[in-house]
Design an enzyme around this catalytic site. Structure first.
Site, PDB file in Angstrom:
ATOM      1  N   CYS A   1      -9.493  -8.562  -0.201  1.00 45.05           N
ATOM      2  CA  CYS A   1      -9.139  -9.980  -0.129  1.00 45.05           C
ATOM      3  C   CYS A   1     -10.055 -10.766   0.796  1.00 45.05           C
ATOM      4  CB  CYS A   1      -7.689 -10.121   0.335  1.00 45.05           C
ATOM      5  SG  CYS A   1      -6.519  -9.384  -0.814  1.00 45.05           S
TER       6      CYS A   1
ATOM      7  N   SER B   1       3.297  -4.968  -5.166  1.00 46.86           N
ATOM      8  CA  SER B   1       2.400  -5.445  -6.211  1.00 46.86           C
ATOM      9  C   SER B   1       2.092  -4.308  -7.178  1.00 46.86           C
ATOM     10  CB  SER B   1       1.102  -5.971  -5.597  1.00 46.86           C
ATOM     11  OG  SER B   1       0.407  -6.795  -6.498  1.00 46.86           O
TER      12      SER B   1
ATOM     13  N   GLN C   1       0.817  -1.217   0.000  1.00 49.81           N
ATOM     14  CA  GLN C   1       0.000   0.000   0.000  1.00 49.81           C
ATOM     15  C   GLN C   1       0.850   1.266   0.000  1.00 49.81           C
ATOM     16  OE1 GLN C   1      -3.240   0.476  -0.368  1.00 49.81           O
ATOM     17  NE2 GLN C   1      -3.778  -1.685  -0.437  1.00 49.81           N
TER      18      GLN C   1
END
Length: 386
Positions: free
Chosen positions: A327, A199, A179
């Site tokens: 998620c 990511s 994040q």
């Protein structure tokens, strides 16, 4: 009806330069990077150039960047393989109670294997105590995994302070920076981390691609076994187009862009708070909007209004927000982050939403969102009072 996307902590839309870079690679450099012929060499060149971009973004060397399918694979690799590789040195691991599931679930498996895991508690701002960390650290500790910034409330952890404490300790230091990457300046040497997970889809890059930074000298076997790709650290034919897209996304985020985004998102938070207060809407911020937060994440508690009802009504009105981590969105389990912050009996757990901003979010988007939010909260509260 126009749809406005305010769930950027879950994923972000790909930027046009990213799509262009990926399209070019898919059309031209389709070879296998492991092949020795011309087509393979062209693809390998793209991989090398992209790896240099990714490494420079965290002040690392290209050879220390291990391409993965995303932060979940990177986190699983770091945690599981480091623990197994260092079992002869101890069995103690330190983490926090508000880590992402891709950290918590591998740790739960390790506990079943006999490892001792300390889950540091957090305060109502979502921060750990360094005193608690110091008390937990001992000679048995072989791994510390603390996220850089939380995905539900945006709290930023004292990574550099932990890194300093571990400078002369045997424990390997891992941080999930998913994040924070693209918003905070991350220098692996300044932070003192040994492993760092990222990511691409959180920074307007493609899904299914990420990397694990591995400091030189931190050795452990690969999670995926097969071919000898990624210097024998991660088997599987590389997704060249996605790696090129990842690098293209990173190039868009200059140091000034990071600062501008943080300032822009802080302004959005203030705009929402001022408008809600002006309309007399009762709400509370989960976490903090002060220093020590990722400004793109805004978690709000609306007492008496269920998360499900509010999120559903906002969706019907054209606004995409979240009830917590994407998620666990399909799960009936309450947010483990809010539970750790406020207790299992807190009404906040079932009455909060997460709003998260992105590069494309505008002041007009926020103004329209506020108007709808006030209307929906007021209506739901009136309905509940009947």
């Amino acid at each position: 009806m126009a749809h406005i996307y305010l769930d950027n902590a879950a994923t972000t839309p790909m930027a046009k330069p990213v799509i262009a870079a990926m399209t070019e690679q898919m059309e031209q450099d389709f070879g296998n990077p492991s092949s020795t012929h011309w087509f393979g060499r062209q693809a390998h060149t793209v991989m090398d150039a992209s790896r240099q971009v990714l490494a420079a973004s965290i002040n690392a060397r290209p050879e220390n960047i291990q391409i993965t399918s995303g932060a979940t694979e990177a986190n699983n690799t770091a945690i599981t393989e480091v623990a197994h590789a260092n079992r002869d040195k101890g069995n103690h691991i330190i983490t926090t109670a508000i880590e992402h599931p891709s950290v918590l679930k591998p740790l739960a498996q390790l506990e079943k294997e006999g490892y001792d895991v300390t889950y540091l508690p957090v305060d109502e701002a979502g921060h750990i105590s360094l005193a608690d960390f110091d008390a937990a650290l001992d000679d048995r500790t072989i791994l510390v995994s603390v996220m850089t910034g939380n995905n539900e409330v945006g709290s930023v952890m004292p990574i550099q302070a932990i890194g300093h404490r571990l400078a002369d300790h045997q424990a390997v230091f891992h941080t999930d920076a998913t994040q924070a990457y693209g918003l905070l300046d991350l220098d692996v040497d300044a932070l003192g981390v040994d492993l760092l997970s990222v990511s691409a889809h959180k920074i307007n890059g493609p899904k299914g691609i990420g990397f694990l930074y591995r400091r030189a000298g931190v050795n452990f076997p690969p999670l995926l076994r097969g071919g000898e790709q990624e210097s024998k650290r991660r088997a599987g034919t590389e997704n060249v187009a996605a790696v090129a897209g990842f690098a293209a996304a990173v190039k868009l985020i200059t140091p000034q862009e990071k600062a501008d985004r943080q300032a822009k998102y802080l302004g959005f938070k203030q705009q929402i708070q001022d408008s809600l207060r002006g309309a007399g809407v009762d709400f509370v911020v989960n976490g903090t909007v002060e220093a020590g937060a990722l400004n793109h994440v805004f978690n709000l508690w609306f007492p008496g209004v269920s998360t499900y009802a509010l999120q559903t009504n906002l969706d019907l009105a054209g606004f995409a927000v979240s009830g917590g981590s994407a998620c666990t969105a399909g799960s009936l389990e309450p947010s483990h982050v809010l539970t750790a912050m406020y207790g299992a009996d807190s009404p906040r757990i079932a009455e909060s939403i997460r709003v998260s901003f992105g590069k494309a979010t505008t002041t007009m988007d926020i103004a329209q969102f506020i108007q709808a939010l006030i209307k929906i909260v007021t209506r739901l509260r009136a309905k509940a009072a009947k």
